[in-house]
Design an enzyme around this catalytic site. Structure first.
Site, PDB file in Angstrom:
ATOM      1  N   LYS A 101       0.847  -1.198   0.000  1.00 43.13           N
ATOM      2  CA  LYS A 101       0.000   0.000   0.000  1.00 43.13           C
ATOM      3  C   LYS A 101       0.880   1.245   0.000  1.00 43.13           C
ATOM      4  O   LYS A 101       1.566   1.528   0.975  1.00 43.13           O
ATOM      5  CB  LYS A 101      -0.902   0.051   1.230  1.00 43.13           C
ATOM      6  CG  LYS A 101      -1.910   1.203   1.133  1.00 43.13           C
ATOM      7  CD  LYS A 101      -2.609   1.510   2.439  1.00 43.13           C
ATOM      8  CE  LYS A 101      -1.884   2.546   3.259  1.00 43.13           C
ATOM      9  NZ  LYS A 101      -1.821   3.891   2.629  1.00 43.13           N
ATOM     10  N   GLU A 136       8.988  14.672  16.933  1.00 44.77           N
ATOM     11  CA  GLU A 136       9.392  14.659  15.537  1.00 44.77           C
ATOM     12  C   GLU A 136       8.527  15.649  14.766  1.00 44.77           C
ATOM     13  O   GLU A 136       7.300  15.575  14.798  1.00 44.77           O
ATOM     14  CB  GLU A 136       9.222  13.250  14.966  1.00 44.77           C
ATOM     15  CG  GLU A 136       9.690  13.150  13.533  1.00 44.77           C
ATOM     16  CD  GLU A 136       9.602  11.724  12.987  1.00 44.77           C
ATOM     17  OE1 GLU A 136       8.571  11.065  13.224  1.00 44.77           O
ATOM     18  OE2 GLU A 136      10.554  11.289  12.324  1.00 44.77           O
ATOM     19  N   CYS A 143      12.746  10.435   8.315  1.00 47.29           N
ATOM     20  CA  CYS A 143      12.637   9.892   9.663  1.00 47.29           C
ATOM     21  C   CYS A 143      13.974   9.930  10.385  1.00 47.29           C
ATOM     22  O   CYS A 143      14.025  10.049  11.603  1.00 47.29           O
ATOM     23  CB  CYS A 143      12.098   8.471   9.615  1.00 47.29           C
ATOM     24  SG  CYS A 143      12.931   7.468   8.396  1.00 47.29           S
ATOM     25  N   GLU A 201       9.733   0.568  10.815  1.00 49.70           N
ATOM     26  CA  GLU A 201      10.716   1.643  10.675  1.00 49.70           C
ATOM     27  C   GLU A 201       9.945   2.925  10.952  1.00 49.70           C
ATOM     28  O   GLU A 201       9.128   3.358  10.141  1.00 49.70           O
ATOM     29  CB  GLU A 201      11.305   1.591   9.267  1.00 49.70           C
ATOM     30  CG  GLU A 201      12.691   2.162   9.201  1.00 49.70           C
ATOM     31  CD  GLU A 201      12.650   3.641   8.991  1.00 49.70           C
ATOM     32  OE1 GLU A 201      12.566   4.364  10.010  1.00 49.70           O
ATOM     33  OE2 GLU A 201      12.668   4.081   7.849  1.00 49.70           O
TER      34      GLU A 201
END
Lengths: 482, 286
Positions: free
Chosen positions: A183, A389, A292, A258
């Site tokens: 996806k 983040e 990331c 991840e």
């Protein structure tokens, strides 16, 4: 145009052949999804690019069934050498169509063409080339004799490196003998849908790769909860990663995650400062900070703080923000309105909590989603911008006095994906590298990626590795003797 | 003259010390014919948290010891255990009623397991790590590192009261993890006597922490503990682990799922409790 300005140098979009509408790619065929169709827009112009149908639970079931049949009847029975040849073909086709993929990625994602052209697409091709060679050498992967493929892999990828993340997931999965239902992210499905055409051109057997666009809350959820899935690989937010980890509790579904990061980029006073400045910029402004493993926390030794900041802001003034298709553009568009709002929301806490904001003085285009490179100084370790983040072009600067303090501050995060070290002293570099709790350490460099190099996090940045020999372990059950 | 025996008080092992449970609780352990053997400390939530604190404070020092040093410490455990063979045979037999031959075989296997893992200490990084040939002027190396603090559930099958404990500890500590281990509830004597072996084997305090009591009671607190990096449930088949796994998901705690053959000598047991760190450095003549 005045002296030292650049003329516009846009890459042509004439190479693109985007269809007005894409369906789902199941069993090597295009079919209409039963979910609600959605429109993909260009984040730099807000122009509508194409519509895509969304996969619902029934479509997911159909794709998993196709992947299962392909696994049982074809892919798991094929020799590794033959599987490898298909992957080599895919690598070659990606190289042949590199320009087209680079333009498509830039249009759909908003990132600068120089990055898609020089990083995303060539690395994606390299990833297939690297894992192609593993397909018939799995006995040598350090996983025991005759390691076994897992079956059907459900793979969910993010919007920050759409084609590259596809390659990170699909290449090792197929090399190891699994079949795939993937996806792509809701805002960036284009290159995954084009990759379906690559699979067709490569003559990949039907059902080995299936691609289902859709929302995480609908398609993604149905996929991870499907009982026919043997393996889930997810790249994305830590909060969704937690949900997936919870959903597989008690099952034998193999999971690799991840997730997020808040990487520390540590600059010691003996560092080569001009190189460090380039590395700081590469660390947080590459791909608009939508990374990331971004070096979003700059830890500078106190005695060089002012000098580093001075050099950094001077260098940043030369960066060009604007049309991502322009070959001179350094900073492209923020991927979506939603992400832009997230960046604003978190960055706005910076000043509210006492940090000082510096923002690059640059023209912002009228249309599209943009955020000028921003640096916060005088940041405390407890500030939101030092902990959360942001996933945008926002750098938080903290200081330290001793190497031990640098390590403590760097490790003071629930994340542990990446870290940078800038020093000319090798013994200090190696000791700091030993003590940092992060999966990838870049010393006197930053944000380097390679198919031969394992990537992945410690702590709440997830588990499992992608890339290198270690990346195969995510898609194989160990064989005898291990 | 007959000598009146001096029964041992079986206490917990936390941070290199032998405390009673802070809760003051004990539970009685019986032999196969119902004969009373001991009042064993019943660890509480607070004891479990203390054990995590001890394991955390010992972790960086243990991981920072040289691999050769860790290997010698593990080998020392084997030496100390071997020297106490008769005591362990007697304790195992007293709880389970096993034959001398069976109990002795378990102790020997436990000793051999320590020797096997001891030898891995300075070799594991060589088989789990490697140089990576990246496309550019970079030195690039991947190395295994300990995950951190591991919570391990020893087998609850009384036939594995010692070997089950050892297989829950050795693969974790060999690479530099520290452990909090929940011992066999019904047959805890070997585990608590094993703490005495640890105590005399140059193992720094806090590297191995042993709790006795109910896994069902203690584990929810350990599974959701934010300072725990991994749950080793390899030997936990038969226990309800699903809720522990869900609680562990909140902080992405690594999970080793229940499996068969948890006492076999297997590198896979070590693999499951390490992280891979990859280090890049530029190369140049400048």
């Amino acid at each position: 145009m005045s002296f030292m300005e650049y003329a516009a140098a846009p890459e042509s979009t004439s190479i693109l052949n985007i269809r007005p509408h894409y369906g789902l790619f199941i069993n090597n065929e295009w079919v209409e999804g039963r979910g609600e169709s959605f429109t993909s827009i260009s984040p730099s112009t807000e122009a509508e690019l194409f519509t895509v149908s969304e996969a619902d639970g029934r479509d997911v079931d159909r794709a998993v069934t196709a992947a299962r049949a392909a696994y049982d009847k074809v892919w798991s029975r094929m020799s590794g050498a033959e599987r490898g040849k298909y992957l080599f073909r895919i690598a070659r086709i990606l190289q042949e169509r590199a320009r087209e993929f680079a333009v498509a990625e830039t249009v759909d994602n908003g990132k600068p063409i120089k990055e898609t052209r020089d990083v995303d697409v060539p690395l994606a091709a390299a990833w297939f080339f690297y894992y192609a060679g593993w397909a018939d050498k799995l006995d040598h992967a350090g996983l025991g004799a005759n390691p076994r493929s897992l079956g059907v892999a459900a793979q969910i990828i993010p919007w920050n490196f759409p084609l590259l993340m596809l390659a990170w997931k699909v290449a090792p999965a197929l090399a190891a003998g699994n079949t795939v239902v993937l996806k792509p992210a809701e805002t960036t499905p284009l290159t995954a849908l084009m990759f379906a055409e690559v699979c067709q051109q490569a003559g990949l057997p039907a059902g080995v790769v299936n691609i289902l666009p859709g929302k995480g809350s609908i398609t993604g959820r149905a996929l991870v909860e499907h009982a026919g899935v043997n393996k889930i690989a997810f790249t994305g937010s830590t909060s969704v990663g937690r949900e997936i980890a919870r959903s597989v509790a008690g099952s034998d579904t193999k999971l690799t995650l991840e997730l997020g990061g808040k990487g520390a980029n540590i600059v010691f006073d003996d560092a080569a400062l001009d190189q460090a400045v380039e590395g700081i910029i590469q660390g947080i402004f590459f791909n608009q900070g939508h990374v990331c493993c971004a070096g979003s926390r700059l830890l500078v030794q106190e005695n060089v703080h002012d000098e580093v900041l001075e050099r950094l802001t001077r260098r940043l003034a030369t960066l060009r923000l604007g049309d991502p298709l322009d070959k001179n553009t350094d900073i492209g568009a923020i991927n979506s309105r939603e992400q832009l709002e997230t960046i604003h929301r978190i960055a706005n806490t910076g000043e509210a909590e006492g940090a000082e904001r510096w923002t690059l003085d640059c023209a912002i285009p009228d249309k599209g989603f943009w955020y000028a490179p921003t640096i916060f100084t005088n940041v405390a370790a407890s500030n939101t911008i030092a902990r959360d983040e942001i996933f945008g072009p926002v750098l938080s600067v903290l200081t330290f006095r001793t190497p031990a303090e640098a390590v403590t501050k760097a490790n003071n995060s629930p994340y542990g994906l990446s870290a940078g070290i800038w020093t000319e002293k090798a013994s200090r570099m190696l000791t700091v590298a030993d003590q940092l709790r992060a999966g990838v350490i870049w010393a006197n460099t930053f944000n380097k990626f390679d198919p031969a190099s394992p990537f992945g996090g410690y702590k709440e940045s997830g588990y499992g590795r992608e890339g290198g020999r270690h990346g195969l372990a995510a898609y194989l059950a160990k064989g005898e003797g291990r | 003259m007959s000598h009146m025996s001096i029964p041992k008080t079986y206490k917990l092992f936390i941070g290199g010390k032998f405390p009673r449970s802070e809760s003051g609780r004990v539970y009685d352990v019986h032999g196969p014919k119902g004969v009373f053997l001991a009042n064993v400390a019943q660890a509480s939530r607070k004891d479990a948290r203390d054990a995590v604190v001890a394991a955390r404070s010992a972790q960086s020092g243990w991981a920072g010891a040289t691999a050769y040093n860790r290997g010698q410490v593990l080998y020392r455990i084997a030496e100390m255990l071997d020297g106490r063979t008769e005591q362990f045979v007697a304790e195992i037999r007293s709880v389970t009623g096993a034959s001398d031959k069976v109990a002795r075989a378990e102790v020997h296997a436990a000793v051999d397991m320590w020797v096997w893992y001891a030898g891995w200490a300075d070799k594991y990084a060589q088989i789990a790590g490697n140089a990576n040939p990246v496309s550019g002027p970079f030195f690039n190396l991947s190395v295994p590192e300990p995950t951190g603090v591991v919570v391990s559930v020893a087998s609850q099958d009384t036939a594995y009261s010692l070997i089950g404990l050892v297989s829950a500890i050795a693969p974790a500590i060999v690479t530099g993890n520290t452990v909090v281990v929940i011992a066999n509830e019904a047959a805890p004597l070997a585990a608590l006597s094993f703490a005495e072996v640890v105590s005399t084997s140059d193992v720094p305090g806090g590297v191995i922490n042993i709790l006795t009591g109910s896994a069902a009671e203690i584990m929810p607190w350990l599974a959701s503990h934010a300072d725990v990096n991994a749950l080793d449930l390899a030997a936990a088949s038969g226990l309800s682990t699903v809720e522990w796994e869900k609680a562990a998901a909140d902080t992405l705690t690594r999970i080793v799922r229940p499996r068969a053959a948890f006492t076999s000598l297997s590198v896979d047991r070590i693999d499951a409790l390490v992280e891979t760190k990859t280090i890049w450095h530029t190369k140049s003549l400048a």
